[in-house]
Design a protein around this motif. Structure first.
Motif, PDB file in Angstrom:
ATOM      1  N   TYR A  63       0.666  -1.310   0.056  1.00  0.00           N
ATOM      2  CA  TYR A  63       0.020   0.157   0.124  1.00  0.00           C
ATOM      3  C   TYR A  63       0.756   1.293   0.014  1.00  0.00           C
ATOM      4  O   TYR A  63       0.312   2.386  -0.059  1.00  0.00           O
ATOM      5  CB  TYR A  63      -1.052  -0.084   1.156  1.00  0.00           C
ATOM      6  N   CYS A 112     -12.002   4.098   1.158  1.00  0.00           N
ATOM      7  CA  CYS A 112     -13.307   3.312   0.822  1.00  0.00           C
ATOM      8  C   CYS A 112     -14.044   2.702   2.270  1.00  0.00           C
ATOM      9  O   CYS A 112     -13.464   2.658   3.126  1.00  0.00           O
ATOM     10  CB  CYS A 112     -13.169   2.297  -0.140  1.00  0.00           C
ATOM     11  N   ASP A 135     -12.828  -0.349   4.517  1.00  0.00           N
ATOM     12  CA  ASP A 135     -11.390  -0.377   4.291  1.00  0.00           C
ATOM     13  C   ASP A 135     -10.919   0.293   5.488  1.00  0.00           C
ATOM     14  O   ASP A 135     -11.248   1.211   6.188  1.00  0.00           O
ATOM     15  CB  ASP A 135     -10.881   0.587   3.096  1.00  0.00           C
ATOM     16  N   SER A 143      -5.668  -2.598   5.235  1.00  0.00           N
ATOM     17  CA  SER A 143      -6.289  -3.666   4.634  1.00  0.00           C
ATOM     18  C   SER A 143      -7.128  -2.838   3.551  1.00  0.00           C
ATOM     19  O   SER A 143      -8.480  -2.409   3.970  1.00  0.00           O
ATOM     20  CB  SER A 143      -7.383  -4.577   5.301  1.00  0.00           C
ATOM     21  N   GLN A 144      -6.797  -2.327   2.432  1.00  0.00           N
ATOM     22  CA  GLN A 144      -7.368  -1.707   1.656  1.00  0.00           C
ATOM     23  C   GLN A 144      -7.822  -2.516   0.076  1.00  0.00           C
ATOM     24  O   GLN A 144      -6.923  -2.997  -0.608  1.00  0.00           O
ATOM     25  CB  GLN A 144      -6.536  -0.357   0.851  1.00  0.00           C
ATOM     26  N   ASN A 145      -9.079  -2.524  -0.096  1.00  0.00           N
ATOM     27  CA  ASN A 145      -9.490  -3.284  -1.243  1.00  0.00           C
ATOM     28  C   ASN A 145     -10.129  -2.476  -2.493  1.00  0.00           C
ATOM     29  O   ASN A 145     -10.684  -2.863  -3.293  1.00  0.00           O
ATOM     30  CB  ASN A 145     -10.654  -4.114  -0.498  1.00  0.00           C
ATOM     31  N   CYS A 146      -9.772  -1.242  -2.335  1.00  0.00           N
ATOM     32  CA  CYS A 146     -10.258  -0.478  -3.505  1.00  0.00           C
ATOM     33  C   CYS A 146      -9.472   0.569  -3.777  1.00  0.00           C
ATOM     34  O   CYS A 146      -9.490   1.603  -3.768  1.00  0.00           O
ATOM     35  CB  CYS A 146     -11.736   0.272  -3.289  1.00  0.00           C
ATOM     36  N   TYR A 148      -3.309   3.487  -3.757  1.00  0.00           N
ATOM     37  CA  TYR A 148      -4.014   3.412  -2.388  1.00  0.00           C
ATOM     38  C   TYR A 148      -3.792   4.630  -1.781  1.00  0.00           C
ATOM     39  O   TYR A 148      -3.117   5.762  -2.240  1.00  0.00           O
ATOM     40  CB  TYR A 148      -3.230   2.503  -1.668  1.00  0.00           C
ATOM     41  N   ASN A 177     -12.715   2.681  -9.939  1.00  0.00           N
ATOM     42  CA  ASN A 177     -12.785   1.863  -8.634  1.00  0.00           C
ATOM     43  C   ASN A 177     -13.626   0.634  -8.857  1.00  0.00           C
ATOM     44  O   ASN A 177     -14.837   0.914  -9.003  1.00  0.00           O
ATOM     45  CB  ASN A 177     -13.187   2.784  -7.628  1.00  0.00           C
ATOM     46  N   THR A 232     -14.950  -2.966  -7.195  1.00  0.00           N
ATOM     47  CA  THR A 232     -15.342  -3.931  -5.974  1.00  0.00           C
ATOM     48  C   THR A 232     -15.970  -5.107  -6.745  1.00  0.00           C
ATOM     49  O   THR A 232     -16.117  -5.342  -7.828  1.00  0.00           O
ATOM     50  CB  THR A 232     -16.417  -3.382  -5.177  1.00  0.00           C
ATOM     51  N   GLU A 233     -16.139  -6.066  -5.566  1.00  0.00           N
ATOM     52  CA  GLU A 233     -16.893  -7.490  -6.253  1.00  0.00           C
ATOM     53  C   GLU A 233     -18.125  -7.078  -7.017  1.00  0.00           C
ATOM     54  O   GLU A 233     -18.676  -7.798  -7.748  1.00  0.00           O
ATOM     55  CB  GLU A 233     -16.974  -8.386  -5.221  1.00  0.00           C
TER      56      GLU A 233
END
Length: 283
Positions: A23, A51, A54, A58-61, A76, A96, A98-99
């Motif tokens: 990150y 986001c 997040d 722990s960054q997911n986007c 990030y 951006n 996401t799932e």
């Protein structure tokens, strides 16, 4: 000596942790070449807005950054990078995913004519990314609307031969007044109800009485006459075809149980017709 070893081990683990923290710096950077023609340094930073759901660790986007549709980096929070560009117009895009879905924003900019070449990437409260310049969010381009799908439709009409023509007649001179008006009504429908017409199929039909050859010719002559009248009233002749089915495509059951001649002719009346199929784009 033992304490010294622990200290070295701790430093090593700390360094490893720093190096493995993906990150810290943006990845997949492009447009890094410093050439004479790339005389514009563009600074891109992501602010510290996370986001939803997040955390810093722990960054997911990550915000994906594109220059002229070429992916130029994953950012990030608090990442920054410099890009070397020409004094030209570019499309900057942020994305951006996401799932559940992807959101994006893109803007067209003339690099070299801006008061500031520093851009900040961020996300709003629903996770949509955007780009700011000089502290002002740039307006995203409106996605082009998909063109409406235009499909042709076919209109089918049956013109009664007994209404169109005198008995056993098939020429323009044999057209009855009501029959002539019916053909004019078809021409009017073509003009008023269609944006464009790709083809018109005319087919002459007869009843079962008479010889095969006679009925084929009668059906053809009647279809030709309807075609000629349509052309006289403004319908393009190159889209009209005329043919005969003779007595081979009846719509009645043949009326074989009817013995009286006049009653039989009346029973078979629906078979005597000119069918019209108009294919085109309707209004």
């Amino acid at each position: 000596m033992y304490k010294f070893s622990l200290w070295i081990t701790s430093i090593s683990l700390g360094l490893t942790a720093c190096v493995s923290n993906h990150y810290t710096h943006p990845s997949d950077l492009r447009f890094q070449d410093k050439k004479a023609e790339n005389n514009q340094t563009v600074i891109v930073k992501r602010d510290g807005v996370l986001c939803a759901e997040d955390t810093e660790k722990s960054q997911n986007c990550p915000i994906e950054f594109y220059i002229d549709s070429v992916k130029a980096g994953n950012f990030y929070i608090n990442n920054s990078a410099n890009y070397q560009l020409k004094s030209e117009s570019y499309n900057f895009k942020v994305k951006n995913c996401t799932e559940a879905s992807c959101q994006s924003c893109d803007v067209d900019l003339a690099v070299g004519q801006l008061s500031s070449n520093e851009f900040v990437l961020s996300v709003d409260n629903v996770g949509k990314p955007f780009i700011s310049n000089n502290g002002t969010p740039l307006v995203c381009k409106t996605p082009a609307k998909a063109a409406k799908s235009i499909t042709e439709k076919t209109l089918t009409l049956d013109l009664a031969a007994d209404t169109l023509f005198k008995f056993n007649g098939s020429s323009l001179n044999d057209l009855l007044p009501k029959g002539r008006q019916e053909v004019l009504n078809v021409a009017s429908q073509i003009s008023n109800n269609f944006v464009s017409v790709s083809q018109i199929k005319l087919k002459g039909h007869t009843d079962r009485l008479g010889s095969d050859s006679y009925n084929l010719q009668l059906g053809q002559n009647r279809a030709n006459t309807v075609r000629n009248l349509l052309v006289q009233n403004g319908v393009a002749g190159n889209i009209i075809s005329a043919e005969s089915a003779g007595k081979h495509q009846p719509v009645t059951n043949g009326c074989f149980d009817v013995k009286q001649r006049e009653e039989l002719k009346t029973c078979l009346q629906p078979d005597r017709r000119v069918s019209v199929e108009i294919t085109g784009i309707t209004k």
